[in-house]
Design a protein around this motif. Structure first.
Motif, short mmCIF file in Angstrom:
data_model
loop_
_atom_site.label_atom_id
_atom_site.label_comp_id
_atom_site.label_asym_id
_atom_site.label_seq_id
_atom_site.Cartn_x
_atom_site.Cartn_y
_atom_site.Cartn_z
N GLY A 92 -7.54 -41.46 -23.95
CA GLY A 92 -7.92 -40.06 -23.91
C GLY A 92 -9.30 -39.80 -24.46
N ALA A 93 -9.79 -40.71 -25.30
CA ALA A 93 -11.12 -40.56 -25.89
C ALA A 93 -12.16 -41.48 -25.24
CB ALA A 93 -11.06 -40.84 -27.39
N ASN A 94 -11.81 -42.05 -24.09
CA ASN A 94 -12.74 -42.85 -23.28
C ASN A 94 -13.19 -44.14 -23.96
OD1 ASN A 94 -14.01 -43.18 -20.80
ND2 ASN A 94 -15.95 -42.32 -21.52
N THR A 95 -12.28 -44.78 -24.67
CA THR A 95 -12.65 -46.05 -25.30
C THR A 95 -11.59 -47.14 -25.07
OG1 THR A 95 -13.42 -47.07 -27.37
CG2 THR A 95 -11.71 -45.39 -27.55
N ALA A 102 6.31 -26.19 -20.06
CA ALA A 102 6.63 -27.08 -18.93
C ALA A 102 5.71 -26.80 -17.74
CB ALA A 102 8.09 -26.93 -18.53
N GLU A 103 5.42 -25.53 -17.50
CA GLU A 103 4.56 -25.16 -16.37
C GLU A 103 3.09 -25.45 -16.67
OE1 GLU A 103 8.27 -22.98 -16.65
OE2 GLU A 103 6.55 -22.96 -18.01
N ALA A 104 2.73 -25.49 -17.95
CA ALA A 104 1.32 -25.61 -18.34
C ALA A 104 0.87 -27.04 -18.62
CB ALA A 104 1.06 -24.75 -19.58
N MET A 105 1.81 -27.94 -18.89
CA MET A 105 1.47 -29.30 -19.33
C MET A 105 0.57 -30.02 -18.34
SD MET A 105 2.63 -30.59 -22.24
CE MET A 105 2.78 -32.32 -21.88
N ASP A 106 -0.49 -30.62 -18.86
CA ASP A 106 -1.39 -31.48 -18.08
C ASP A 106 -2.05 -30.75 -16.92
OD1 ASP A 106 -0.74 -33.70 -19.73
OD2 ASP A 106 1.08 -34.02 -18.59
N LYS A 107 -2.29 -29.47 -17.11
CA LYS A 107 -2.99 -28.67 -16.09
C LYS A 107 -4.11 -27.89 -16.76
CE LYS A 107 1.25 -28.13 -13.41
NZ LYS A 107 2.39 -27.22 -13.16
N GLY A 108 -5.21 -27.74 -16.04
CA GLY A 108 -6.31 -26.95 -16.57
C GLY A 108 -6.82 -27.50 -17.88
N VAL A 109 -6.89 -26.64 -18.90
CA VAL A 109 -7.46 -27.05 -20.19
C VAL A 109 -6.38 -27.44 -21.20
CG1 VAL A 109 -9.52 -25.63 -19.86
CG2 VAL A 109 -7.52 -24.64 -21.02
N ILE A 110 -5.13 -27.60 -20.74
CA ILE A 110 -4.04 -28.00 -21.62
C ILE A 110 -3.70 -29.47 -21.34
CG2 ILE A 110 -1.63 -27.59 -22.27
CD1 ILE A 110 -2.05 -24.67 -21.38
N CYS A 111 -3.78 -30.29 -22.37
CA CYS A 111 -3.63 -31.74 -22.16
C CYS A 111 -2.79 -32.37 -23.26
CB CYS A 111 -5.00 -32.41 -22.09
SG CYS A 111 -6.00 -32.20 -23.59
N SER A 112 -2.35 -33.59 -23.00
CA SER A 112 -1.60 -34.34 -24.00
C SER A 112 -1.72 -35.84 -23.74
CB SER A 112 -0.12 -33.95 -23.97
OG SER A 112 0.60 -34.73 -24.91
N ASN A 113 -2.10 -36.57 -24.76
CA ASN A 113 -2.13 -38.04 -24.66
C ASN A 113 -0.73 -38.61 -24.51
OD1 ASN A 113 -4.88 -38.48 -24.72
ND2 ASN A 113 -4.97 -38.62 -26.96
N TYR A 114 0.27 -37.84 -24.88
CA TYR A 114 1.65 -38.32 -24.78
C TYR A 114 2.11 -38.42 -23.33
CZ TYR A 114 2.60 -37.91 -29.79
OH TYR A 114 2.61 -38.09 -31.15
N THR A 115 1.50 -37.65 -22.44
CA THR A 115 1.96 -37.61 -21.06
C THR A 115 0.91 -38.05 -20.05
OG1 THR A 115 1.40 -35.26 -21.08
CG2 THR A 115 3.71 -35.83 -21.44
N ASN A 116 -0.37 -37.69 -20.27
CA ASN A 116 -1.42 -38.04 -19.31
C ASN A 116 -2.76 -38.15 -20.02
OD1 ASN A 116 -3.21 -38.32 -17.20
ND2 ASN A 116 -2.32 -36.72 -15.94
N GLU A 160 -10.51 -35.88 -19.10
CA GLU A 160 -11.14 -34.89 -18.22
C GLU A 160 -11.38 -33.57 -18.95
OE1 GLU A 160 -8.60 -34.43 -14.87
OE2 GLU A 160 -8.86 -36.50 -14.17
N VAL A 161 -10.40 -33.17 -19.76
CA VAL A 161 -10.54 -31.91 -20.51
C VAL A 161 -11.68 -32.02 -21.52
CG1 VAL A 161 -9.40 -30.38 -22.18
CG2 VAL A 161 -8.15 -31.20 -20.17
N LEU A 162 -11.75 -33.14 -22.23
CA LEU A 162 -12.84 -33.33 -23.19
C LEU A 162 -14.20 -33.33 -22.49
CD1 LEU A 162 -11.50 -36.06 -25.66
CD2 LEU A 162 -11.32 -33.58 -25.84
N GLN A 163 -14.27 -33.98 -21.36
CA GLN A 163 -15.54 -34.06 -20.63
C GLN A 163 -15.98 -32.70 -20.09
OE1 GLN A 163 -14.28 -37.11 -17.87
NE2 GLN A 163 -15.39 -38.73 -18.94
#
Length: 436
Positions: free
Chosen positions: A51-54, A119-133, A139-142
């Motif tokens: 998630g941090a590109n390393t 559930a509807e918001a996970m991993d979409k737009g500006v909401i992210c989680s290293n636990y799932t994607n 992409e969100v950080l970038q």
């Protein structure tokens, strides 16, 4: 389909593969079956780095078939129903498997449904989680251009309790490199009242919080996410310390409760229906987590819905031929791969001793767990502790040259351990049944 095994293992994650491999290593004649429907096995501890590109996401995955130990039968089905009185497990396909000994190691499941709108918001737009994607996290950080960067931790037990803050520390440096840190407020909202349960480690982390100018909001329980308006709604689970103390400031005369807010930042927030809403421009969260449904609906669980096991022997509290291991167990310690590393030899020794002499071995699990707390690129703290929640480094790890010094402090050597040594130990030692 129906078949009998001396040892039946449920789950092909870290715990299931390690216990199967170690049992086979110590007694090659054992008839062992693993019930696991997934085709791919992931080394999830590296997902923070992805998630941090390393770290390369593809390097965290291996075919499940390459990890099933030789001589162990892979049952590619979903476990569904337990019949412990008859030593039987039934799958979703109605296959029946009986056993002499059962090892329950299915891990846990992500449960976004426990937070309204998540559930509807996970991993979409500006909401992210290293636990799932974790690729979406990157992409969100970038894409982040400044504003409020909100990081949050749920009120449920989670795997790797330090992960919700690791990505925050990396994001701070990511934003600095991208030139947007100066126009960013970083907020960490969590339901607890301390940054970490181990005092010696918490002291180091609060120094990191100060250095990185992060606002920590204690006693914040996430209850709702409004993806459209970009608001995270929290219940404050502590009474304010006085009538003049508030959680968010309405005017300059308001005094913020310092037990709730550390290093207060005046980000856009609102109060409505007894909840505090924080507006965000990006949000990373560890979603709520719980035991898989087929575990929670089984006769094997505690009132909290986790597998009921003895804290020392890992033996089920009611059924003596059933053992639990890993994240699914209700134990007063952190759910980590490091805990599994210490639980596995105990479970294996006990099963082998029961087979040979019908009694338990003298090995017990002391609650050891560890959290590799990444505090920046090239920096890490290693929190090691047991049931006492005291800082207790593992003598085995201390044998590594990288572990010289106080691992409760930030150091580049610990980063090398996290990024290079731990993945090597995982794939080449733990997954092959070596005691490490």
């Amino acid at each position: 389909m129906s078949k009998h095994f001396q040892v039946l293992v449920i789950g092909g994650g870290t715990a299931g593969i390690m216990v199967s491999s170690m049992l086979k290593r110590k007694n090659s004649s054992l008839q062992i079956g693993i019930i696991e429907p997934a085709e791919t096995h992931y080394y999830q501890p590296a997902w923070t780095l992805v998630g941090a590109n390393t770290y390369d996401f593809d390097a965290t995955a291996k075919p499940m078939s390459s990890l099933i130990p030789n001589g162990v039968e892979w049952i590619k089905e979903f476990a569904d129903t337990f019949d412990p009185e008859n030593n039987k497990v039934i799958t979703k396909n109605d296959s029946e498997f009986t056993y002499d000994y059962l090892v329950v190691a299915p891990g846990l499941k992500i449960a976004p449904n426990l937070v309204e709108g998540l559930a509807e918001a996970m991993d979409k737009g500006v909401i992210c989680s290293n636990y799932t994607n974790p690729k979406h996290t990157l992409e969100v950080l970038q894409n982040f251009k400044g504003g409020t960067a909100l990081f949050t931790q749920p009120a449920t037990p989670i795997k790797c309790g330090g992960a919700p803050q690791k990505i925050m520390y990396l994001a701070d440096e990511f934003f600095a490199k991208a030139g947007v840190r100066k126009k960013t407020d970083i907020i960490f909202a969590m339901p607890g009242n301390v940054i970490f349960a181990v005092k010696k480690v918490a002291k180091t982390l609060m120094e990191v919080i100060d250095k990185k100018d992060i606002n920590v909001r204690f006693y914040h329980k996430l209850v709702k996410v409004d993806a459209k308006e970009q608001i995270a709604w929290y219940e404050i689970i502590k009474e304010a310390s006085g009538n003049d103390c508030v959680v968010i400031k309405s005017d300059d005369l308001d005094v913020v409760d310092k037990e709730i807010q550390y290093n207060y930042k005046d980000v856009k927030a609102i109060e409505k229906d007894g909840l505090i809403g924080i507006y965000f421009d990006m949000m990373h969260l560890a979603p709520p987590q719980q035991a898989p449904d087929f575990i929670r609906n089984s006769p094997l669980v505690t009132e909290n819905g986790w597998l009921s096991v003895d804290a020392g022997t890992m033996q089920h509290k009611k059924h003596s031929n059933i053992f639990g291991i890993g994240d699914v167990c209700e134990l007063p310690t952190a759910k980590t791969g490091a805990a599994i590393r210490k639980q596995t030899p105990v479970v294996v020794a006990n099963i082998l001793q029961l087979i040979e002499e019908n009694n338990l071995a003298n090995k017990t699990y002391d609650g050891y767990s560890s959290c590799p707390l990444i505090t920046g690129y090239g920096k890490m703290v290693l929190a090691e502790f047991d049931y006492s929640k005291e800082f207790k480094p593992d003598p085995k790890l201390k044998q590594f040259p990288l572990m010289i010094g106080d691992s409760s402090k930030e150091h580049w050597r610990l980063w090398i351990l996290k990024k290079y040594m731990l993945p090597y130990l995982y794939w080449n030692k733990m997954m092959k049944g070596h005691e490490v």
